[in-house]
Motif scaffolding. Structure first.
Motif, PDB file in Angstrom:
ATOM      1  N   LEU A 268       0.831  -1.197   0.000  1.00 29.39           N
ATOM      2  CA  LEU A 268       0.000   0.000   0.000  1.00 29.39           C
ATOM      3  C   LEU A 268       0.867   1.249   0.000  1.00 29.39           C
ATOM      4  O   LEU A 268       1.757   1.392   0.849  1.00 29.39           O
ATOM      5  CB  LEU A 268      -0.894   0.024   1.254  1.00 29.39           C
ATOM      6  CG  LEU A 268      -1.940  -1.079   1.402  1.00 29.39           C
ATOM      7  CD1 LEU A 268      -2.620  -0.974   2.767  1.00 29.39           C
ATOM      8  CD2 LEU A 268      -2.974  -0.997   0.283  1.00 29.39           C
ATOM      9  N   ASP A 269       0.614   2.114  -0.959  1.00 28.73           N
ATOM     10  CA  ASP A 269       1.119   3.475  -0.852  1.00 28.73           C
ATOM     11  C   ASP A 269       0.403   4.091   0.354  1.00 28.73           C
ATOM     12  O   ASP A 269      -0.655   3.616   0.767  1.00 28.73           O
ATOM     13  CB  ASP A 269       0.782   4.229  -2.141  1.00 28.73           C
ATOM     14  CG  ASP A 269       1.056   5.711  -2.015  1.00 28.73           C
ATOM     15  OD1 ASP A 269       2.107   6.067  -1.444  1.00 28.73           O
ATOM     16  OD2 ASP A 269       0.197   6.508  -2.462  1.00 28.73           O
ATOM     17  N   ARG A 270       0.992   5.136   0.950  1.00 29.96           N
ATOM     18  CA  ARG A 270       0.361   5.695   2.145  1.00 29.96           C
ATOM     19  C   ARG A 270      -0.537   6.884   1.810  1.00 29.96           C
ATOM     20  O   ARG A 270      -1.759   6.760   1.827  1.00 29.96           O
ATOM     21  CB  ARG A 270       1.447   6.090   3.167  1.00 29.96           C
ATOM     22  CG  ARG A 270       0.945   6.153   4.597  1.00 29.96           C
ATOM     23  CD  ARG A 270       1.929   6.868   5.514  1.00 29.96           C
ATOM     24  NE  ARG A 270       1.902   8.312   5.293  1.00 29.96           N
ATOM     25  CZ  ARG A 270       2.725   9.176   5.895  1.00 29.96           C
ATOM     26  NH1 ARG A 270       3.663   8.736   6.724  1.00 29.96           N
ATOM     27  NH2 ARG A 270       2.626  10.463   5.663  1.00 29.96           N
ATOM     28  N   ASP A 271       0.082   8.017   1.476  1.00 29.82           N
ATOM     29  CA  ASP A 271      -0.698   9.250   1.282  1.00 29.82           C
ATOM     30  C   ASP A 271      -1.568   9.154   0.024  1.00 29.82           C
ATOM     31  O   ASP A 271      -1.075   8.898  -1.066  1.00 29.82           O
ATOM     32  CB  ASP A 271       0.255  10.447   1.183  1.00 29.82           C
ATOM     33  CG  ASP A 271       1.163  10.544   2.413  1.00 29.82           C
ATOM     34  OD1 ASP A 271       0.660  10.331   3.530  1.00 29.82           O
ATOM     35  OD2 ASP A 271       2.376  10.792   2.241  1.00 29.82           O
ATOM     36  N   GLY A 272      -2.868   9.335   0.211  1.00 33.55           N
ATOM     37  CA  GLY A 272      -3.796   9.193  -0.907  1.00 33.55           C
ATOM     38  C   GLY A 272      -4.401   7.799  -1.013  1.00 33.55           C
ATOM     39  O   GLY A 272      -5.273   7.566  -1.841  1.00 33.55           O
ATOM     40  N   VAL A 273      -3.928   6.885  -0.139  1.00 32.43           N
ATOM     41  CA  VAL A 273      -4.479   5.520  -0.127  1.00 32.43           C
ATOM     42  C   VAL A 273      -4.952   5.168   1.284  1.00 32.43           C
ATOM     43  O   VAL A 273      -6.144   4.959   1.522  1.00 32.43           O
ATOM     44  CB  VAL A 273      -3.447   4.488  -0.641  1.00 32.43           C
ATOM     45  CG1 VAL A 273      -3.985   3.072  -0.478  1.00 32.43           C
ATOM     46  CG2 VAL A 273      -3.114   4.764  -2.112  1.00 32.43           C
ATOM     47  N   GLY A 393      -1.919   2.125  -5.291  1.00 34.78           N
ATOM     48  CA  GLY A 393      -1.358   3.467  -5.187  1.00 34.78           C
ATOM     49  C   GLY A 393      -2.291   4.470  -5.838  1.00 34.78           C
ATOM     50  O   GLY A 393      -3.245   4.078  -6.515  1.00 34.78           O
ATOM     51  N   ASP A 394      -2.013   5.761  -5.624  1.00 31.22           N
ATOM     52  CA  ASP A 394      -2.875   6.783  -6.232  1.00 31.22           C
ATOM     53  C   ASP A 394      -2.147   7.570  -7.315  1.00 31.22           C
ATOM     54  O   ASP A 394      -2.739   8.461  -7.916  1.00 31.22           O
ATOM     55  CB  ASP A 394      -3.435   7.728  -5.159  1.00 31.22           C
ATOM     56  CG  ASP A 394      -2.358   8.601  -4.532  1.00 31.22           C
ATOM     57  OD1 ASP A 394      -1.213   8.103  -4.390  1.00 31.22           O
ATOM     58  OD2 ASP A 394      -2.634   9.763  -4.190  1.00 31.22           O
ATOM     59  N   GLN A 395      -0.861   7.239  -7.548  1.00 35.00           N
ATOM     60  CA  GLN A 395      -0.074   8.008  -8.515  1.00 35.00           C
ATOM     61  C   GLN A 395       0.483   7.085  -9.600  1.00 35.00           C
ATOM     62  O   GLN A 395       0.661   5.886  -9.372  1.00 35.00           O
ATOM     63  CB  GLN A 395       1.128   8.681  -7.815  1.00 35.00           C
ATOM     64  CG  GLN A 395       0.779   9.584  -6.660  1.00 35.00           C
ATOM     65  CD  GLN A 395       0.195  10.912  -7.103  1.00 35.00           C
ATOM     66  OE1 GLN A 395       0.514  11.402  -8.186  1.00 35.00           O
ATOM     67  NE2 GLN A 395      -0.669  11.487  -6.283  1.00 35.00           N
ATOM     68  N   GLU A 396       0.819   7.688 -10.721  1.00 32.71           N
ATOM     69  CA  GLU A 396       1.460   6.931 -11.797  1.00 32.71           C
ATOM     70  C   GLU A 396       2.793   6.342 -11.323  1.00 32.71           C
ATOM     71  O   GLU A 396       3.169   5.238 -11.719  1.00 32.71           O
ATOM     72  CB  GLU A 396       1.681   7.857 -13.012  1.00 32.71           C
ATOM     73  CG  GLU A 396       1.964   7.149 -14.311  1.00 32.71           C
ATOM     74  CD  GLU A 396       1.015   5.976 -14.584  1.00 32.71           C
ATOM     75  OE1 GLU A 396       1.541   4.866 -14.834  1.00 32.71           O
ATOM     76  OE2 GLU A 396      -0.232   6.135 -14.519  1.00 32.71           O
ATOM     77  N   SER A 397       3.488   7.056 -10.408  1.00 25.98           N
ATOM     78  CA  SER A 397       4.778   6.548  -9.920  1.00 25.98           C
ATOM     79  C   SER A 397       4.606   5.260  -9.097  1.00 25.98           C
ATOM     80  O   SER A 397       5.493   4.410  -9.073  1.00 25.98           O
ATOM     81  CB  SER A 397       5.471   7.622  -9.067  1.00 25.98           C
ATOM     82  OG  SER A 397       4.595   8.062  -8.036  1.00 25.98           O
ATOM     83  N   ASP A 398       3.443   5.101  -8.464  1.00 25.04           N
ATOM     84  CA  ASP A 398       3.176   3.845  -7.734  1.00 25.04           C
ATOM     85  C   ASP A 398       3.029   2.687  -8.722  1.00 25.04           C
ATOM     86  O   ASP A 398       3.527   1.584  -8.485  1.00 25.04           O
ATOM     87  CB  ASP A 398       1.887   3.960  -6.914  1.00 25.04           C
ATOM     88  CG  ASP A 398       1.974   5.012  -5.820  1.00 25.04           C
ATOM     89  OD1 ASP A 398       3.008   5.056  -5.119  1.00 25.04           O
ATOM     90  OD2 ASP A 398       1.002   5.783  -5.659  1.00 25.04           O
ATOM     91  N   MET A 399       2.328   2.963  -9.823  1.00 23.66           N
ATOM     92  CA  MET A 399       2.107   1.933 -10.838  1.00 23.66           C
ATOM     93  C   MET A 399       3.438   1.504 -11.449  1.00 23.66           C
ATOM     94  O   MET A 399       3.697   0.316 -11.648  1.00 23.66           O
ATOM     95  CB  MET A 399       1.179   2.463 -11.946  1.00 23.66           C
ATOM     96  CG  MET A 399      -0.185   2.995 -11.477  1.00 23.66           C
ATOM     97  SD  MET A 399      -1.241   1.774 -10.655  1.00 23.66           S
ATOM     98  CE  MET A 399      -1.022   2.230  -8.929  1.00 23.66           C
TER      99      MET A 399
HETATM  100 MG    MG Z   1       0.195   8.613  -2.750  1.00 21.15          MG
END
Ligand code: MG
Length: 441
Positions: A268-273, A393-399
């Motif tokens: 899990l990403d943290r901020d935004g998730v 995640g909530d960002q393209e960088s997470d993907m």
């Molecule tokens: Mg995030």
């Protein structure tokens, strides 16, 4: 949500686990002449390494080993296996007098004990969600000295059973310990007799000391006495159980433990998730849980998944907060999650940024997403199979980070996290590696 209403200041997490490792292991014959039972090899590591690895998932920081038989050999083995644990764990070995019994061993270790701690056997393992037990114990009132885990058996005729009141209602008072299920007392009853048996895992308050004697048995003397005084509660747990003191179980453990304890992972990403992204959140007062986030983590733990956080924290490099604050926040977050019956097995954060204002953190890093370093480190330390794992995640960088690590990724754009993630846990994407690299949206 379940919170500690009576004792709002009481944390659901515990720091210390105490493990009985002093037994003679006579049922295993020659195997335990040279090695104490808990460090006999199971798969590619000593049994105790599996047990400590599981315990460390639930936030324990220290293990006190109550040793007796072959304690020097045990100490050597433990020093080696400690290096292989995925999370650091402080290990203390306490040498107890031989023949003191399980209660006596605890009596002699009194000076080492935290106010509240977990106690378990070093030769058995129940693959279950300990967070639910921790949360219940945090809610118990002050008259309670212990919480015991019970396994429900469809046929308990061969075992001692624990009797309780209102076990399914949460007011789960232990009323007694019997050598056999009541209906089987005469030993001639045909057919299965269900019953709850002691799983050998206890959460205890150190005030239990007033019940202990230098030589005594927890199971036969202390637990029945606590039950008589109304000081013992119980909780039922499901899950795979193994007791390597039984030769058939020891043989079975060789393949079954590695197979069951190599879990799929939910990254899990943290901020935004997990929390609403208010921008550079460095303290609990600015931490707002995403709707459904705690429920998601509790459900993942309950379903046998690892839960890992992988989060860029350039706020450190930018001088908004320091690493100590990040760690404090994650310890707080873990306790919040344990209080609702889930856990965060481990966390990776990246404090660096190439344009940071704090010189010590001004650099690029292969841990900073979109690079996959944090995921790869967790995959290596916990021996996770990326193909059975998922990242939210909530960002393209997470993907991108997940794709580079071989983990299927799903982009959360807001709403209720549980509604988004729970279907994925129930029906995980099969063989994501077949189409790598890819990140679905
Ligand atoms: Mg995030």
């Amino acid at each position: 949500m379940k919170m500690s209403a009576l004792f709002p200041g009481r944390s659901a997490g515990l720091r210390q686990c105490v493990i009985l490792v002093g037994g003679l292991g006579t049922r295993l014959g020659a195997l335990t002449e040279l090695l104490p039972k808990p460090v006999l090899p199971c798969g590619d590591r000593p049994f105790l390494a599996w047990l400590l690895r599981e315990l460390s998932r639930f936030g324990f920081k220290e293990a006190v080993l109550l040793a007796g038989h072959l304690s020097d050999t045990l100490a050597e083995q433990v020093a080696e296996l400690a290096k292989t644990l995925p999370r650091p764990l402080r290990i203390v070995i306490s040498n107890e007098p031989l023949g003191a019994g399980t209660g006596g061993a605890l009596y002699h270790a009194h000076a080492l004990l935290d106010e509240r701690f977990l106690l378990c056997n070093g030769d058995s393992l129940l693959d279950t969600n300990l967070a639910a037990l921790l949360a219940a114990f945090a809610d118990d009132d002050d008259s309670v000295y212990g919480r015991i885990l019970l396994r429900h058996l469809d046929d308990a005729r061969r075992y001692g059973v624990v009797t309780t009141e209102n076990l399914t209602l949460g007011r789960d008072l232990v009323t007694g310990f019997l050598e056999r299920p009541p209906a089987a007392a005469n030993g001639i009853t045909p057919g299965d007799i269900p019953g709850d048996i002691n799983a050998g895992i206890y959460l205890l308050d150190r005030r239990i000391h007033s019940y202990l004697r230098p030589v005594c048995s927890l199971e036969r003397d202390i637990m029945p006495a606590l039950a008589r005084d109304g000081r013992l509660r119980a909780m039922r747990a499901d899950g795979f159980f193994i007791d390597i003191g039984v030769p058939e179980d020891f043989a079975r453990a060789q393949n079954e433990l590695p197979r069951r304890l190599h879990r799929p992972a939910l990254f899990l990403d943290r901020d935004g998730v997990i929390n609403v992204d208010h921008g550079y959140v460095g303290s609990s007062d600015r931490f707002e849980f995403m709707p459904g986030a705690r429920e998601t983590i509790a459900a993942a733990t309950q379903s046998g998944w690892h839960v890992f956080i992988v989060t860029n924290q350039s706020g450190v490099a930018r001088g908004y907060y320091d690493e100590a604050a990040v760690r404090r926040l994650h310890a707080w977050l873990t306790e919040q999650v344990i209080a609702v019956g889930g856990t965060i097995d481990d966390v990776r954060y990246c404090p660096y940024h190439p344009e940071g204002s704090v010189a010590a953190y001004r650099r690029s890093s292969d841990w900073r997403k979109p690079a996959p370093g944090m995921l790869l480190d967790l995959i290596r330390r916990w021996q996770v199979d990326p193909a059975t794992s998922i990242m939210i995640g909530d960002q393209e960088s997470d993907m991108a980070a997940a794709a580079a690590a071989g983990v299927a990724a799903f982009r959360f754009t807001g709403g209720n996290l549980a509604e988004f993630v729970l279907p994925l846990l129930q029906n995980p994407p099969a063989a994501a590696t077949a189409t790598l690299p890819q990140a679905s949206a």
